[in-house]
Design a protein around this motif. Structure first.
Motif, PDB file in Angstrom:
ATOM      1  N   VAL A 177       9.975   3.921  -7.500  1.00  0.00           N
ATOM      2  CA  VAL A 177      10.044   2.899  -5.897  1.00  0.00           C
ATOM      3  C   VAL A 177       9.652   1.477  -6.040  1.00  0.00           C
ATOM      4  N   LEU A 178       8.599   1.895  -6.380  1.00  0.00           N
ATOM      5  CA  LEU A 178       7.632   0.681  -5.807  1.00  0.00           C
ATOM      6  C   LEU A 178       8.619  -0.877  -7.188  1.00  0.00           C
ATOM      7  N   PHE A 179       8.964  -0.419  -8.560  1.00  0.00           N
ATOM      8  CA  PHE A 179       9.738  -1.595  -8.627  1.00  0.00           C
ATOM      9  C   PHE A 179      11.305  -1.033  -8.316  1.00  0.00           C
ATOM     10  N   HIS A 180      12.070  -0.438  -8.272  1.00  0.00           N
ATOM     11  CA  HIS A 180      13.486  -0.793  -7.303  1.00  0.00           C
ATOM     12  C   HIS A 180      13.488  -1.711  -6.218  1.00  0.00           C
ATOM     13  N   GLN A 181      15.383  -2.497  -7.271  1.00  0.00           N
ATOM     14  CA  GLN A 181      15.096  -2.719  -6.187  1.00  0.00           C
ATOM     15  C   GLN A 181      16.808  -3.373  -5.547  1.00  0.00           C
ATOM     16  N   PRO A 182      17.132  -3.538  -4.356  1.00  0.00           N
ATOM     17  CA  PRO A 182      16.257  -4.531  -3.647  1.00  0.00           C
ATOM     18  C   PRO A 182      15.222  -4.001  -3.293  1.00  0.00           C
ATOM     19  N   GLU A 183      13.908  -4.663  -3.165  1.00  0.00           N
ATOM     20  CA  GLU A 183      12.470  -3.791  -2.336  1.00  0.00           C
ATOM     21  C   GLU A 183      12.826  -2.552  -1.163  1.00  0.00           C
ATOM     22  N   ILE A 184      11.757  -1.748  -1.715  1.00  0.00           N
ATOM     23  CA  ILE A 184      11.766  -0.832  -0.825  1.00  0.00           C
ATOM     24  C   ILE A 184       9.988  -1.231   0.018  1.00  0.00           C
ATOM     25  N   ILE A 185      10.292  -1.396   0.878  1.00  0.00           N
ATOM     26  CA  ILE A 185       9.228  -1.674   1.758  1.00  0.00           C
ATOM     27  C   ILE A 185       9.157  -1.212   3.205  1.00  0.00           C
ATOM     28  N   ASN A 186       7.889  -0.560   4.008  1.00  0.00           N
ATOM     29  CA  ASN A 186       7.794  -0.608   5.192  1.00  0.00           C
ATOM     30  C   ASN A 186       8.817   0.712   6.013  1.00  0.00           C
ATOM     31  N   TYR A 190       1.210  -0.592   0.349  1.00  0.00           N
ATOM     32  CA  TYR A 190      -0.025  -0.001   0.695  1.00  0.00           C
ATOM     33  C   TYR A 190       0.604   1.109   0.271  1.00  0.00           C
ATOM     34  N   VAL A 191       0.768   2.094  -0.621  1.00  0.00           N
ATOM     35  CA  VAL A 191       0.425   3.497  -0.719  1.00  0.00           C
ATOM     36  C   VAL A 191      -0.168   4.992  -0.331  1.00  0.00           C
ATOM     37  N   PRO A 192       0.192   4.487   1.503  1.00  0.00           N
ATOM     38  CA  PRO A 192      -1.043   6.189   0.818  1.00  0.00           C
ATOM     39  C   PRO A 192      -0.667   6.712   0.898  1.00  0.00           C
ATOM     40  N   TRP A 250       4.048  -1.259   2.832  1.00  0.00           N
ATOM     41  CA  TRP A 250       3.557  -0.244   2.587  1.00  0.00           C
ATOM     42  C   TRP A 250       5.269   0.215   2.778  1.00  0.00           C
ATOM     43  N   VAL A 251       5.000   1.666   1.398  1.00  0.00           N
ATOM     44  CA  VAL A 251       6.178   2.821   1.208  1.00  0.00           C
ATOM     45  C   VAL A 251       5.330   3.987   1.279  1.00  0.00           C
ATOM     46  N   ILE A 252       6.017   4.535   2.116  1.00  0.00           N
ATOM     47  CA  ILE A 252       5.717   6.262   1.968  1.00  0.00           C
ATOM     48  C   ILE A 252       5.874   7.098   1.548  1.00  0.00           C
ATOM     49  N   VAL A 253       5.584   7.907   0.147  1.00  0.00           N
ATOM     50  CA  VAL A 253       6.951   8.537  -0.590  1.00  0.00           C
ATOM     51  C   VAL A 253       6.053   9.790  -0.537  1.00  0.00           C
ATOM     52  N   SER A 254       7.316  10.482   0.468  1.00  0.00           N
ATOM     53  CA  SER A 254       7.346  12.526   0.902  1.00  0.00           C
ATOM     54  C   SER A 254       7.555  13.051   0.079  1.00  0.00           C
ATOM     55  N   THR A 255       6.478  13.988  -0.579  1.00  0.00           N
ATOM     56  CA  THR A 255       7.270  14.982  -2.026  1.00  0.00           C
ATOM     57  C   THR A 255       7.916  16.930  -1.666  1.00  0.00           C
ATOM     58  N   GLY A 256       7.020  17.272   0.211  1.00  0.00           N
ATOM     59  CA  GLY A 256       6.858  17.876  -0.039  1.00  0.00           C
ATOM     60  C   GLY A 256       5.479  18.886  -0.551  1.00  0.00           C
ATOM     61  N   MET A 257       5.479  19.757  -0.951  1.00  0.00           N
ATOM     62  CA  MET A 257       4.465  20.975  -1.434  1.00  0.00           C
ATOM     63  C   MET A 257       4.563  20.370  -2.881  1.00  0.00           C
ATOM     64  N   ILE A 258       3.358  20.296  -3.746  1.00  0.00           N
ATOM     65  CA  ILE A 258       3.009  20.174  -4.507  1.00  0.00           C
ATOM     66  C   ILE A 258       3.443  21.440  -6.127  1.00  0.00           C
ATOM     67  N   SER A 283       9.629   5.495   4.993  1.00  0.00           N
ATOM     68  CA  SER A 283       9.080   6.126   3.658  1.00  0.00           C
ATOM     69  C   SER A 283      10.306   6.810   2.981  1.00  0.00           C
ATOM     70  N   VAL A 284      10.121   7.338   1.804  1.00  0.00           N
ATOM     71  CA  VAL A 284      10.874   7.433   1.205  1.00  0.00           C
ATOM     72  C   VAL A 284      10.794   8.905   0.625  1.00  0.00           C
ATOM     73  N   PHE A 285      11.770   9.409   0.264  1.00  0.00           N
ATOM     74  CA  PHE A 285      11.945  11.114   0.664  1.00  0.00           C
ATOM     75  C   PHE A 285      12.049  11.806  -0.920  1.00  0.00           C
ATOM     76  N   ILE A 286      11.835  12.558  -1.323  1.00  0.00           N
ATOM     77  CA  ILE A 286      11.501  12.839  -3.043  1.00  0.00           C
ATOM     78  C   ILE A 286      11.878  14.014  -2.926  1.00  0.00           C
ATOM     79  N   SER A 287      12.401  15.347  -3.810  1.00  0.00           N
ATOM     80  CA  SER A 287      11.683  16.770  -4.460  1.00  0.00           C
ATOM     81  C   SER A 287      12.307  16.966  -5.773  1.00  0.00           C
ATOM     82  N   GLY A 288      11.660  17.435  -6.287  1.00  0.00           N
ATOM     83  CA  GLY A 288      11.749  18.549  -7.672  1.00  0.00           C
ATOM     84  C   GLY A 288      12.936  19.559  -7.148  1.00  0.00           C
ATOM     85  N   GLU A 289      12.819  19.773  -6.415  1.00  0.00           N
ATOM     86  CA  GLU A 289      13.893  21.092  -6.453  1.00  0.00           C
ATOM     87  C   GLU A 289      13.350  21.225  -4.130  1.00  0.00           C
TER      88      GLU A 289
END
Length: 302
Positions: A201-210, A110-112, A149-157, A212-218
């Protein structure tokens, strides 16, 4: 967990998620089922069925609000991975309800709807009450072991930064407002990158589970945001500081104003993180920064 995907919601983030799944499928020559949960009787069903990109999308018309947790669980149980892109607008308590249905349905992964701030760092009791529900969702996921589960933290859209009613950037008035301090920073990620990076993130190997993953455009300070805009428009913008005292007073005078709440909460350090710590930086995945997004989406004089 990569045989079938259900995307809940077909707003900006939901559509970008569907697009990213199809792009991944095409680029990597892999096959998996892609479905979208849509509100019955809305234009989403018609619009998706007309879009050739999504012509192979299975539609699941079900009312998130009116359906019981059990009814939702039966739909969710058909899918390996459920990605929630429904947002806050569907109402209080809905993210907890959806999460409970995911767990009851025995979904593998699940990606909430956590595409935003670092809610763990902000903590409970912030001026934005919907953030407490995000922590309730995290507590539910962390208290069990059946659903990964995987949480993807993006900051503000990124597009939110340019909303006139948010008030940080006013292109109409050629004004930039800093929240709290000019050296406070925001992490911003556009919808296209939210979809693309979540799928990576979902297709990454090794698998990322349980986790939070942080991403950012800037990630940029308010000073840097002002400099970006002045460079793009080749003229100075008025720079006005809304310090914490001003933001608190504004909220006290109009406590139901959602933008007063957002302005104050975005002075918190949990709304930004260094690019060096992000998944996209570590994996060397190109992303869209503020200036690139603005050039593609705003009316900027040549």
């Amino acid at each position: 967990m990569n045989h079938s995907f259900l995307v809940i919601g077909t707003g900006e983030v939901g559509l970008s998620m569907l697009q990213a799944l199809y792009d991944y499928q095409s680029t990597h020559q892999v096959e998996f089922k892609i479905s979208a949960l849509v509100q019955p009787g809305t234009n989403s069903i018609h619009d998706l069925s007309r879009n050739k990109v999504f012509e192979n999308t299975t539609l699941e018309p079900i009312d998130l609000v009116k359906s019981s947790t059990n009814e939702l669980a039966k739909v969710f149980s058909k899918y390996d991975t459920v990605i929630c892109c429904s947002g806050f607008s569907i109402g209080k308590g809905m993210q907890v309800k959806i999460t409970k249905a995911v767990l009851e349905g025995g979904v593998s992964r699940y990606v909430p709807w956590q595409f935003g701030a670092n809610y763990d760092k902000i903590g409970r009791g912030s001026v934005q009450p919907v953030f407490d529900e995000q922590l309730d969702v995290r507590d539910l996921l962390r208290s069990q072991s059946n659903t990964k589960w995987v949480i993807v933290s993006t900051g503000m859209i990124t597009s939110f930064l340019f909303r006139e009613d948010f008030g940080v950037v006013s292109l109409e008035n050629e004004t930039i407002h800093a929240l709290g301090s000019w050296e406070n920073s925001l992490t911003l990620t556009c919808c296209e990158d939210i979809g693309k990076l979540t799928v990576e993130v979902l297709f990454h190997q090794p698998e990322i589970i349980n986790m939070s993953v942080f991403i950012s455009g800037e990630t940029a300070t308010f000073t840097q945001i002002a400099q970006h805009l002045e460079t793009l428009y080749n003229k100075p913008f008025d720079r006005i500081l809304w310090d914490n005292e001003h933001l608190k007073t504004s909220l006290e005078n109009d406590p139901e104003n959602i933008f007063h709440k957002y302005r104050l909460v975005f002075t918190h350090p949990g709304v930004s993180w260094p690019m060096e710590q992000t998944f996209n930086h570590q994996q060397q995945i190109p992303v869209i920064g503020i200036m690139s997004w603005a050039k593609a989406n705003l009316d900027i004089p040549k």
